[in-house]
Design a protein around this motif. Structure first.
Motif, PDB file in Angstrom:
ATOM      1  N   GLN A  39       0.875  -1.114  -0.113  1.00  0.00           N
ATOM      2  CA  GLN A  39       0.016   0.073  -0.028  1.00  0.00           C
ATOM      3  C   GLN A  39       0.903   1.108  -0.103  1.00  0.00           C
ATOM      4  O   GLN A  39       1.639   1.369   0.990  1.00  0.00           O
ATOM      5  N   ALA A  40       0.798   2.135  -1.033  1.00  0.00           N
ATOM      6  CA  ALA A  40       1.542   3.384  -0.975  1.00  0.00           C
ATOM      7  C   ALA A  40       0.539   4.368  -0.729  1.00  0.00           C
ATOM      8  O   ALA A  40      -0.674   4.413  -0.364  1.00  0.00           O
ATOM      9  N   ASP A  89       7.761   1.046  -6.679  1.00  0.00           N
ATOM     10  CA  ASP A  89       7.692  -0.284  -5.873  1.00  0.00           C
ATOM     11  C   ASP A  89       7.585   0.410  -4.295  1.00  0.00           C
ATOM     12  O   ASP A  89       7.364  -0.503  -3.174  1.00  0.00           O
ATOM     13  N   THR A  90       7.728   1.725  -3.928  1.00  0.00           N
ATOM     14  CA  THR A  90       7.647   2.144  -2.756  1.00  0.00           C
ATOM     15  C   THR A  90       6.423   1.973  -2.018  1.00  0.00           C
ATOM     16  O   THR A  90       5.326   2.441  -2.599  1.00  0.00           O
ATOM     17  N   ALA A  91       6.280   1.414  -0.868  1.00  0.00           N
ATOM     18  CA  ALA A  91       5.002   1.087  -0.095  1.00  0.00           C
ATOM     19  C   ALA A  91       5.323   0.433   1.025  1.00  0.00           C
ATOM     20  O   ALA A  91       6.494   0.066   1.508  1.00  0.00           O
ATOM     21  N   VAL A  92       4.144   0.294   1.905  1.00  0.00           N
ATOM     22  CA  VAL A  92       4.029  -0.412   3.031  1.00  0.00           C
ATOM     23  C   VAL A  92       3.733  -1.891   2.590  1.00  0.00           C
ATOM     24  O   VAL A  92       2.863  -1.877   1.976  1.00  0.00           O
ATOM     25  N   TYR A  93       4.781  -2.959   2.728  1.00  0.00           N
ATOM     26  CA  TYR A  93       4.377  -4.293   2.418  1.00  0.00           C
ATOM     27  C   TYR A  93       3.849  -5.036   3.513  1.00  0.00           C
ATOM     28  O   TYR A  93       4.322  -5.054   4.746  1.00  0.00           O
ATOM     29  N   TYR A  94       2.519  -5.903   3.119  1.00  0.00           N
ATOM     30  CA  TYR A  94       2.090  -6.520   4.282  1.00  0.00           C
ATOM     31  C   TYR A  94       2.208  -8.008   3.763  1.00  0.00           C
ATOM     32  O   TYR A  94       1.683  -8.145   2.668  1.00  0.00           O
ATOM     33  N   CYS A  95       2.107  -8.750   4.637  1.00  0.00           N
ATOM     34  CA  CYS A  95       1.747 -10.291   4.588  1.00  0.00           C
ATOM     35  C   CYS A  95       0.637 -10.581   5.227  1.00  0.00           C
ATOM     36  O   CYS A  95       0.118  -9.983   6.138  1.00  0.00           O
ATOM     37  N   ALA A  96       0.009 -11.702   4.452  1.00  0.00           N
ATOM     38  CA  ALA A  96      -1.191 -12.130   4.906  1.00  0.00           C
ATOM     39  C   ALA A  96      -1.491 -13.620   4.886  1.00  0.00           C
ATOM     40  O   ALA A  96      -0.683 -14.375   4.209  1.00  0.00           O
ATOM     41  N   VAL A  97      -2.246 -14.132   5.652  1.00  0.00           N
ATOM     42  CA  VAL A  97      -2.533 -16.003   5.385  1.00  0.00           C
ATOM     43  C   VAL A  97      -4.012 -16.061   5.329  1.00  0.00           C
ATOM     44  O   VAL A  97      -4.778 -15.367   6.053  1.00  0.00           O
ATOM     45  N   ALA A  98      -4.322 -16.861   4.437  1.00  0.00           N
ATOM     46  CA  ALA A  98      -5.769 -17.371   4.239  1.00  0.00           C
ATOM     47  C   ALA A  98      -5.664 -18.869   4.649  1.00  0.00           C
ATOM     48  O   ALA A  98      -4.837 -19.504   4.434  1.00  0.00           O
ATOM     49  N   GLN A  99      -6.634 -19.159   5.629  1.00  0.00           N
ATOM     50  CA  GLN A  99      -6.942 -20.432   6.368  1.00  0.00           C
ATOM     51  C   GLN A  99      -8.210 -21.171   5.748  1.00  0.00           C
ATOM     52  O   GLN A  99      -8.497 -22.339   6.303  1.00  0.00           O
ATOM     53  N   VAL A 100      -8.733 -20.652   4.842  1.00  0.00           N
ATOM     54  CA  VAL A 100      -9.794 -21.200   4.419  1.00  0.00           C
ATOM     55  C   VAL A 100      -9.685 -21.176   2.801  1.00  0.00           C
ATOM     56  O   VAL A 100      -9.257 -20.397   2.211  1.00  0.00           O
ATOM     57  N   TYR A 101     -10.081 -22.161   2.041  1.00  0.00           N
ATOM     58  CA  TYR A 101     -10.226 -22.369   0.587  1.00  0.00           C
ATOM     59  C   TYR A 101     -11.320 -21.203   0.084  1.00  0.00           C
ATOM     60  O   TYR A 101     -12.259 -21.356   0.351  1.00  0.00           O
ATOM     61  N   ARG A 102     -10.756 -20.397  -0.794  1.00  0.00           N
ATOM     62  CA  ARG A 102     -11.543 -19.406  -1.415  1.00  0.00           C
ATOM     63  C   ARG A 102     -11.391 -19.384  -2.734  1.00  0.00           C
ATOM     64  O   ARG A 102     -12.164 -18.580  -3.653  1.00  0.00           O
ATOM     65  N   GLY A 103     -10.509 -20.235  -3.455  1.00  0.00           N
ATOM     66  CA  GLY A 103     -10.523 -20.003  -4.914  1.00  0.00           C
ATOM     67  C   GLY A 103      -9.660 -19.365  -5.455  1.00  0.00           C
ATOM     68  O   GLY A 103      -8.843 -19.426  -6.358  1.00  0.00           O
TER      69      GLY A 103
END
Length: 124
Positions: A39-40, A89-103
């Motif tokens: 997110q920039a 490419d300057t931005a705040v970079y976030y990681c995320a995890v999906a624990q449910v199948y969503r396609g």
């Protein structure tokens, strides 16, 4: 509850490389996918890349060929190797995890937990 901690951000010059890491922890950690978004200032959070438990990957067109996502399932850690960085490419970079199948995992709504973000600044 799952905790995600990103690291590896910083200030670099155009053309340089950075490697981001995201370590996940929690009582029962399961993930269908782990992803990176950015997110920039003044912009919406946008998809960068994700990697499935199987190892399959997807990249945004803007980073394809320059960024590589990988994961170490034993360590519950996902990495983002960023090469040939550009000022955009300057931005705040976030990681995320999906624990449910969503396609699909290219939208923020597909993810269940988020890290606090790490700043990446690329100077020209």
């Amino acid at each position: 509850q799952v905790q995600l901690v990103e690291s590896g951000g910083g200030l670099v010059q155009a053309g340089d490389s950075l490697r981001l890491s995201c370590a996940a922890s929690g009582r029962t950690f399961v993930s269908y996918a782990m992803g990176w978004f950015r997110q920039a200032p003044g912009k919406e959070r946008e998809f960068v890349s994700h990697i499935m438990w199987s190892g399959s990957t997807v990249y945004a067109d803007s980073v394809k060929g320059r960024f590589t996502i990988s994961r170490d399932n034993a360590k519950n850690t996902v990495y983002l190797q960023m090469n040939t960085l550009k000022p955009e490419d300057t931005a705040v970079y976030y990681c995320a995890v999906a624990q449910v199948y969503r396609g699909s995992y290219v939208h923020t709504s597909s993810y269940d937990y988020w890290g606090q973000g790490t700043q990446v600044t690329v100077s020209s």
